[in-house]
Design a protein around this motif. Sequence first.
Motif, PDB file in Angstrom:
ATOM      1  N   TYR A 214       0.995  -1.136   0.087  1.00 12.47           N
ATOM      2  CA  TYR A 214       0.343   0.350   0.565  1.00 12.47           C
ATOM      3  C   TYR A 214       1.029   1.365   0.153  1.00 12.47           C
ATOM      4  O   TYR A 214       1.709   1.320   0.892  1.00 12.47           O
ATOM      5  CB  TYR A 214      -0.753   0.085   1.177  1.00 12.47           C
ATOM      6  CG  TYR A 214      -1.953   0.534   1.558  1.00 12.47           C
ATOM      7  CD1 TYR A 214      -3.369   0.957   0.744  1.00 12.47           C
ATOM      8  CD2 TYR A 214      -1.633   2.018   1.271  1.00 12.47           C
ATOM      9  CE1 TYR A 214      -4.101   1.894   0.720  1.00 12.47           C
ATOM     10  CE2 TYR A 214      -2.862   3.620   2.182  1.00 12.47           C
ATOM     11  CZ  TYR A 214      -4.089   2.863   1.386  1.00 12.47           C
ATOM     12  OH  TYR A 214      -4.984   4.088   1.627  1.00 12.47           O
ATOM     13  N   LEU A 215       0.593   2.463  -1.100  1.00 10.61           N
ATOM     14  CA  LEU A 215       1.836   3.539  -1.393  1.00 10.61           C
ATOM     15  C   LEU A 215       0.974   4.802  -0.864  1.00 10.61           C
ATOM     16  O   LEU A 215      -0.541   4.592  -2.082  1.00 10.61           O
ATOM     17  CB  LEU A 215       2.269   3.706  -2.437  1.00 10.61           C
ATOM     18  CG  LEU A 215       3.198   4.874  -2.939  1.00 10.61           C
ATOM     19  CD1 LEU A 215       3.935   4.813  -2.143  1.00 10.61           C
ATOM     20  CD2 LEU A 215       3.470   3.678  -4.515  1.00 10.61           C
ATOM     21  N   HIS A 216       1.046   5.197  -0.430  1.00  6.51           N
ATOM     22  CA  HIS A 216       0.808   7.016   0.241  1.00  6.51           C
ATOM     23  C   HIS A 216       1.847   7.974  -0.108  1.00  6.51           C
ATOM     24  O   HIS A 216       2.758   7.823   0.435  1.00  6.51           O
ATOM     25  CB  HIS A 216      -0.058   6.711   1.345  1.00  6.51           C
ATOM     26  CG  HIS A 216      -0.360   7.996   1.859  1.00  6.51           C
ATOM     27  ND1 HIS A 216      -1.164   8.447   2.870  1.00  6.51           N
ATOM     28  CD2 HIS A 216      -1.190   9.436   0.926  1.00  6.51           C
ATOM     29  CE1 HIS A 216      -1.095   9.826   3.056  1.00  6.51           C
ATOM     30  NE2 HIS A 216      -1.694  10.547   1.962  1.00  6.51           N
ATOM     31  N   ILE A 217       1.526   8.436  -1.085  1.00  6.33           N
ATOM     32  CA  ILE A 217       2.180  10.084  -1.251  1.00  6.33           C
ATOM     33  C   ILE A 217       2.215  11.221  -1.192  1.00  6.33           C
ATOM     34  O   ILE A 217       0.643  11.592  -1.731  1.00  6.33           O
ATOM     35  CB  ILE A 217       2.453   9.660  -3.086  1.00  6.33           C
ATOM     36  CG1 ILE A 217       3.360   8.549  -2.883  1.00  6.33           C
ATOM     37  CG2 ILE A 217       3.573  11.370  -3.559  1.00  6.33           C
ATOM     38  CD1 ILE A 217       4.095   8.300  -3.886  1.00  6.33           C
ATOM     39  N   ALA A 218       2.378  11.859  -0.148  1.00  7.23           N
ATOM     40  CA  ALA A 218       1.725  13.345   0.166  1.00  7.23           C
ATOM     41  C   ALA A 218       2.959  14.309  -0.375  1.00  7.23           C
ATOM     42  O   ALA A 218       3.820  13.985  -0.177  1.00  7.23           O
ATOM     43  CB  ALA A 218       1.696  13.263   1.751  1.00  7.23           C
ATOM     44  N   ILE A 219       1.977  14.678  -1.288  1.00  7.72           N
ATOM     45  CA  ILE A 219       2.751  15.221  -2.510  1.00  7.72           C
ATOM     46  C   ILE A 219       2.286  16.670  -2.940  1.00  7.72           C
ATOM     47  O   ILE A 219       1.156  17.552  -2.295  1.00  7.72           O
ATOM     48  CB  ILE A 219       3.009  15.056  -3.657  1.00  7.72           C
ATOM     49  CG1 ILE A 219       3.684  16.372  -5.213  1.00  7.72           C
ATOM     50  CG2 ILE A 219       1.531  14.893  -4.114  1.00  7.72           C
ATOM     51  CD1 ILE A 219       3.727  15.250  -6.585  1.00  7.72           C
ATOM     52  N   ALA A 220       3.494  17.827  -2.537  1.00  3.22           N
ATOM     53  CA  ALA A 220       3.372  19.645  -2.156  1.00  3.22           C
ATOM     54  C   ALA A 220       3.197  19.699  -3.973  1.00  3.22           C
ATOM     55  O   ALA A 220       3.763  19.435  -4.954  1.00  3.22           O
ATOM     56  CB  ALA A 220       3.917  20.441  -2.265  1.00  3.22           C
ATOM     57  N   PRO A 221       1.451  20.283  -4.065  1.00  2.00           N
ATOM     58  CA  PRO A 221       0.954  20.447  -5.210  1.00  2.00           C
ATOM     59  C   PRO A 221       1.772  21.496  -6.072  1.00  2.00           C
ATOM     60  O   PRO A 221       2.100  22.807  -5.835  1.00  2.00           O
ATOM     61  CB  PRO A 221      -0.546  22.332  -5.574  1.00  2.00           C
ATOM     62  CG  PRO A 221      -0.878  20.695  -3.674  1.00  2.00           C
ATOM     63  CD  PRO A 221       0.190  21.063  -3.225  1.00  2.00           C
ATOM     64  N   THR A 222       1.786  21.505  -7.408  1.00  2.00           N
ATOM     65  CA  THR A 222       3.130  22.573  -8.397  1.00  2.00           C
ATOM     66  C   THR A 222       2.900  23.413  -8.817  1.00  2.00           C
ATOM     67  O   THR A 222       1.140  23.615  -8.963  1.00  2.00           O
ATOM     68  CB  THR A 222       3.789  21.203  -9.352  1.00  2.00           C
ATOM     69  OG1 THR A 222       1.891  20.854 -10.639  1.00  2.00           O
ATOM     70  CG2 THR A 222       4.233  20.280  -9.354  1.00  2.00           C
TER      71      THR A 222
END
Length: 232
Positions: free
Chosen positions: A75-83
Amino acid sequence: MHLFYTPDISGNEYIMNPDESKHCIRVLRLQKDDTIQLIDGSGGFYDAIIVNPDPKKTLIKITKVIREYQKRNHYLHIAIAPTKNIERLEWFLEKATEIGIDEITPLICERSERKEVKHERLQKVITSAVKQSLKAYHPQLNETVKYKDFIKGVSGPCFIAHCMDGEKIQLKDGIEPNGRYTILIGPEGDFTATELQLALEHQSRAITLGTSRLRTETAALEACFEINFLNR
């Protein structure tokens, strides 16, 4: 193969929503007794036939169901700052969905240039990629959250990718196969030292994604690829 996304499907018969009905009948010009496939976003993959080809409410009959279709072992969760350029974030969402991802959280950081995203639009990008890549699982897109609030609620293995000096590990040296992982990807200006320290205080581990300086969306996709590759 004609694939449709039907998250609320149940029973042996089902009425498709107006958007999918229109695409089915007006665009694809499918007719009575034609065969189609459906996914519910939760692992269900369905074979069906068209009973009533109505462009607003097409009635179909289920003929076969496969549960947990192509379920992955992690299970992969990526928290990413919107570009700043939203198209780059959309590109990441599309490609990560095709490769394999379970959860995405837009993350507002101290150096974030974009503070808001159109959740509905991003959902459509993900849904389109799900259908294109024949996935039965629809990634979960969370509401935008501030970094400090997010990091305090993280549980399980968490990794923060950053460009600052300091001790870092490679993903392959930090993960256990078949696990649950959260990976933090910062904005174009990177995380701040304060944000990095906060992550480390909450048991996150600093990682490197190679020697090249990567764009936000590229770094996120690299992390997505590595996790999927390491779990093959």
